[in-house]
Every structure is written in structure tokens, then in C-alpha cells.
Write an enzyme that holds these catalytic residues in place. Structure first.
Site, PDB file in Angstrom:
ATOM      1  N   SER A 120       0.552  -1.048   0.140  1.00 33.72           N
ATOM      2  CA  SER A 120       0.123  -0.231   0.081  1.00 33.72           C
ATOM      3  C   SER A 120       1.161   1.358  -0.282  1.00 33.72           C
ATOM      4  O   SER A 120       1.487   1.717  -0.965  1.00 33.72           O
ATOM      5  CB  SER A 120      -0.737   0.127   1.202  1.00 33.72           C
ATOM      6  N   ASP A 135      -4.287   8.896  -0.066  1.00 36.40           N
ATOM      7  CA  ASP A 135      -5.033   9.095   1.125  1.00 36.40           C
ATOM      8  C   ASP A 135      -5.009  10.077   1.672  1.00 36.40           C
ATOM      9  O   ASP A 135      -4.917  10.809   0.878  1.00 36.40           O
ATOM     10  CB  ASP A 135      -3.692   8.491   2.189  1.00 36.40           C
ATOM     11  N   HIS A 157      -4.645  -0.692  -4.044  1.00 40.45           N
ATOM     12  CA  HIS A 157      -6.011  -0.846  -3.320  1.00 40.45           C
ATOM     13  C   HIS A 157      -7.479  -0.534  -4.929  1.00 40.45           C
ATOM     14  O   HIS A 157      -8.326  -0.285  -4.720  1.00 40.45           O
ATOM     15  CB  HIS A 157      -6.588   0.048  -2.485  1.00 40.45           C
TER      16      HIS A 157
END
Length: 229
Positions: A120, A135, A157
């Protein structure tokens, strides 16, 4: 260089990092000593994050040291055979890494043979910049330039799905916005469960799901496991 860039750390029905353990084991090649960079952790302490990572990787014979725990981080990086960068908030990860002067030493150590493992946010940090993170910018990292170990931008993701009734932008729309202002970039939409493995000069896509490549002015291209970048 040796890189293992994972979209995510957890899959449904599996324990944390369970799906990644065989990949890590396959790429160790005798490496055992690791430094862990936990700075993406926000809702867990860096000690907790380090201990959790050490526990999961111990069965592989990996000895994990949290970079925040050592008196001389640069010496620890130089001695490490593995550099592990955990997921969480990419902006905090980059800010802390930059302020502590870790970016250049990590990049140099990996280029000289250390294995880089990141999931990630850790995968984002390996890219030229963090501009394809998902984010919230909770802190200012004083610039977006990152390690530049992998030449393309990764969006971890990745999914283009929207909840029913949701009127916000899709992930692809966000990526297309970036490509308007930075048309020189190539973005890899890496879905959960997928990874990119770099070894012996080859970057190979892995995982069960379709990965997407986005370039300015072009239709998205679907890639499957085994694709070589």
C-alpha cells in the site's frame, strides 16, 4: 534491484500478510536481517506496528528491527539485507522519512542489493512520487518526490466501483485528472490481491485480478498476471 510491491496487506478470509508470505519467502535468497519503516502507521503506534510485522515474518527466519528504535538509522539501513515499508498514510510516511534523511540511503541500499518490500503506502513510496496514493493529506511531506525505485506510478487498492447512489468520482476519473496535469506519467491501477515483483531486471505482475494501465490520451489497458513491464 529486488522489489516486492503489494497492493494491500490483507485479503478476505486470510490473516494479515498471509497472501504475501510465500512471495516474500520466494524472494529472500538467504536474506534475514530487516529494517522496518513503520511511519505510515497513524492509528497504531510504531512499536505496535513493528512488533506485529516481526511476529508475522519470524516463521520465515526474518529478524525485524524498527528503524525508529535504533540510535543510528543510517547505519541500520546500511547493514540491512531487507527494507520493509508498511502501509498506512502515505503522506505521514513520506514526511517522516524525508525529515529523518532516510530516502536517499534507502534507495541507495536497495540499488546495492537489499530487498525492498512495501505494501500500500510502502508500494507508493517506491514510485517516483506519491501522487497516486489514495490517502488523505493529513500532513505536509514538503514535496511528493519519493524513492523512484520503480519507474511507474502505482495506485494501490485500485477499484473503479462506486457504492450505489454515490455521486463522487471513480478512481479512474481521479487518475485521469492527474494525467491532465502530468501527462508524462504512467499509472498502474493495482487491485487488492495483486503485486509487482522486480527481480533480475524484470518487473512482473502477479495476482488473480485484472490490473489497469493508464496513460494520457489513451484508453486504459487491461493486464493479467505474468505481464512484464
Amino acid at each position: 534491484m529486488e522489489l516486492l510491491l503489494l497492493s494491500n496487506s490483507t485479503l478476505p478470509g486470510k490473516a494479515w500478510l498471509e497472501h504475501a508470505l510465500p512471495l516474500i519467502a520466494n524472494q529472500l535468497n538467504g536474506r534475514r536481517s530487516a529494517v522496518f519503516i513503520p511511519f505510515a502507521g497513524v492509528t497504531q503506534t510504531w512499536d505496535e506496528y513493528t512488533d506485529k510485522t516481526a511476529e508475522v515474518l519470524a516463521p520465515l527466519g526474518i529478524n525485524v528491527t524498527g528503524i525508529h528504535r535504533v540510535a543510528d538509522p543510517l547505519a541500520a539501513i546500511e547493514k540491512a539485507e531487507i527494507v520493509i515499508v508498511g502501509g498506512g498514510n502515505t503522506f505521514q510516511l513520506l514526511k517522516e522519512s524525508r525529515e529523518r534523511g532516510l530516502l536517499a540511503p534507502v534507495a541507495d541500499r536497495v540499488k546495492r542489493g537489499a530487498l525492498y518490500i512495501g505494501w500500500s503506502a510502502g508500494a507508493n513510496l517506491a514510485c517516483p512520487t506519491i501522487r497516486t496514493t489514495n490517502d488523505m493529506p493529513i500532513v505536509d511531506p514538503n514535496g511528493f518526490d519519493a524513492l523512484d525505485l520503480f519507474p511507474l506510478q502505482i495506485n494501490p487498492h485500485f477499484t473503479n466501483a462506486l457504492p450505489e447512489g454515490h455521486k463522487g468520482e471513480t478512481r479512474e476519473q481521479h487518475i485521469r485528472e492527474l494525467l491532465v496535469v502530468a501527462p508524462e506519467l504512467t499509472v498502474i491501477g493495482l487491485p487488492e490481491g495483486n503485486w509487482i515483483q522486480v527481480s533480475n531486471g524484470q518487473a512482473v505482475l502477479g495476482g488473480p485480478n485484472t490490473t489497469w494501465v493508464f496513460k494520457a490520451g489513451e484508453e486504459a489497458v487491461a493486464l493479467e498476471a505474468g505481464h512484464r513491464f
